[in-house]
Design a protein around this motif. Sequence first.
Motif: not given
Lengths: 256, 321
Positions: B2-17
């Motif tokens: 996906l060219e918009a380079q969207l990240e999965s929400y789960t991944q974003l939260r894991e990275d944040m944690s």
Amino acid sequence: MTEAHNYTAAEILAVLSARQLRDGQVVFAGIGTPLLAATLAQRTRCPALTILFEGGVVGAFVEPGKLPPSTNDQRCTKRANMVLGSADVLLLLQRGYVDVGFMGGAQIDQFGNLNSSFIGDPAKPKTRLPGTGGGNDISSLTNMIVAMKHEKRRFVEKVDFITSPGFIRGGNTRAESGLPTGGMFRVITELAVFGFDDKTRRMKVLALNPGVSREEVQDNTGFELHFDEKIEVTAPPTEHELQTLRMLDPERLFTA
Amino acid sequence: MLEAQLESYTQLREDMSRRDRSLREKVMSLEEAASFVQDGMKVGIGGSTMSRTPMAMIWEVIRQRRKNLSVSRCIISTDGDLLFGSGASNHIITSWFAQGILWGLSKVMRYHVETQGKRFEEWSHMAVGMRYRAGGMGVPFLPTRAMLGSDVMTQRPEAKQIDCPYTGEKLLLIPALNPDVALIHVQRCDAYGNAQMDGLQFMDIDLALAAKSVILTTERIVSNDQIRRAPDHTKIPFFCVDAVVEVPYGSAPHECYGLYEPMMKHMEAYVSQVNSDPINGMKEYLDKYFYSPKSWNEYLSLIGMEELLEASQRGRSIYND
């Protein structure tokens, strides 16, 4: 313009553009002639004009002789009412707080669509232009005044690329594209003042600038022009307008 | 992809944690901070056009020869030229790309986009803002009414046109952008990264919230007590920030609100050099100002005392009545 005048093409452009604004309006101005003309209107007929800049400025009051090099520089904020984030000032357009958008243009077509992105095929462009900036947002969301240089290569039947939408393909196509409000109101050049037909949405000449003939405008335009039934001649810039303009831009940053 | 380079929400939260968001000092050098920027990353740049550009951090990233960066900025100026010209980036997401309105088209941008296959991905200015804001809000998109009907939209299949489920109107969904790292320059912050900005904020708050890490460069590091005396001036909270670097004149030759305006003589000389020869002119500029100086201070002395003082005089005059 064949006759000698006491003003330059860039100066009459700024003066006539400024005359399109009304006191009390909220105007979203781009850099260059729009910023200068909005400021000229504010310092002459329209003291209650509210000027917005995409850098996040609400209620600008630009200092004479200190014109900003872009609408994202600190000079834009001097004596302003407020600074916002740039997304938030652009969102004011979407909510409908802005009466008129005011921009320059590189290339325009008969329906008032503006191109500042590509010359030639976008997949293999002859020239990659700088792009929309806030131009697309402004022209999508409010009524537009465009101030630009009048040249045949700039006034084309159909732009290579619609960066900032006017009336798209005329008629109702703008509303059908999802833009129910706004659209081109006036185009100002050093030769004439243009409006748009209510039905076809084609550009038409409303007034000729002093000393300019119909033929001269047509010769410098890349599509067949329509002329309003009652064509007027614009009043030349007054001494007061020119003096104020030169006081605002003594270095002729935007009126060279 | 996906060219918009969207990240999965789960991944974003894991990275944040996994991110260390504790109250800790994080002052370091430009060289150390540059390690947060790795080849191929999505890099968000704060400020706009010639204002509050994190030039010192960009300078260091280019010196460390990073490659394949996908760079986003609301409006990009000479920093975009330098990122393309140095080979640090091959993809720039922005709404407007030239050196400045006074100088017409950037021949550097044109050379790289027209002949070298580099990508200038164009969104409307507000759409760039919605990308960062959606990223900062933790949602995959925000709806807007701009870009509809234009070719800016047709060039961006990443943006999805929908019929509003409430009203049936056409709307355009602008996908979130969560940069791997944001580079932001501010007037002052404390050692924890509580950042205070004067004047125009542009999109920096949304950018800081959206990014997975933030390198803050600052004109001054002040005490936490000083920050606490004016908490309403703090625009980015410390837990967004991963590195703090004190770099006086860190936006030179661009402007930093209230401190210095753009250094126009340097800018004009730069523009005339690179636009007359986008290959060799750029190479010579980078050699002289980016690769040869031993330090940021040495870079500043190449710009010159007279120009710095003159820009400072104009910059500070914003506070004169």
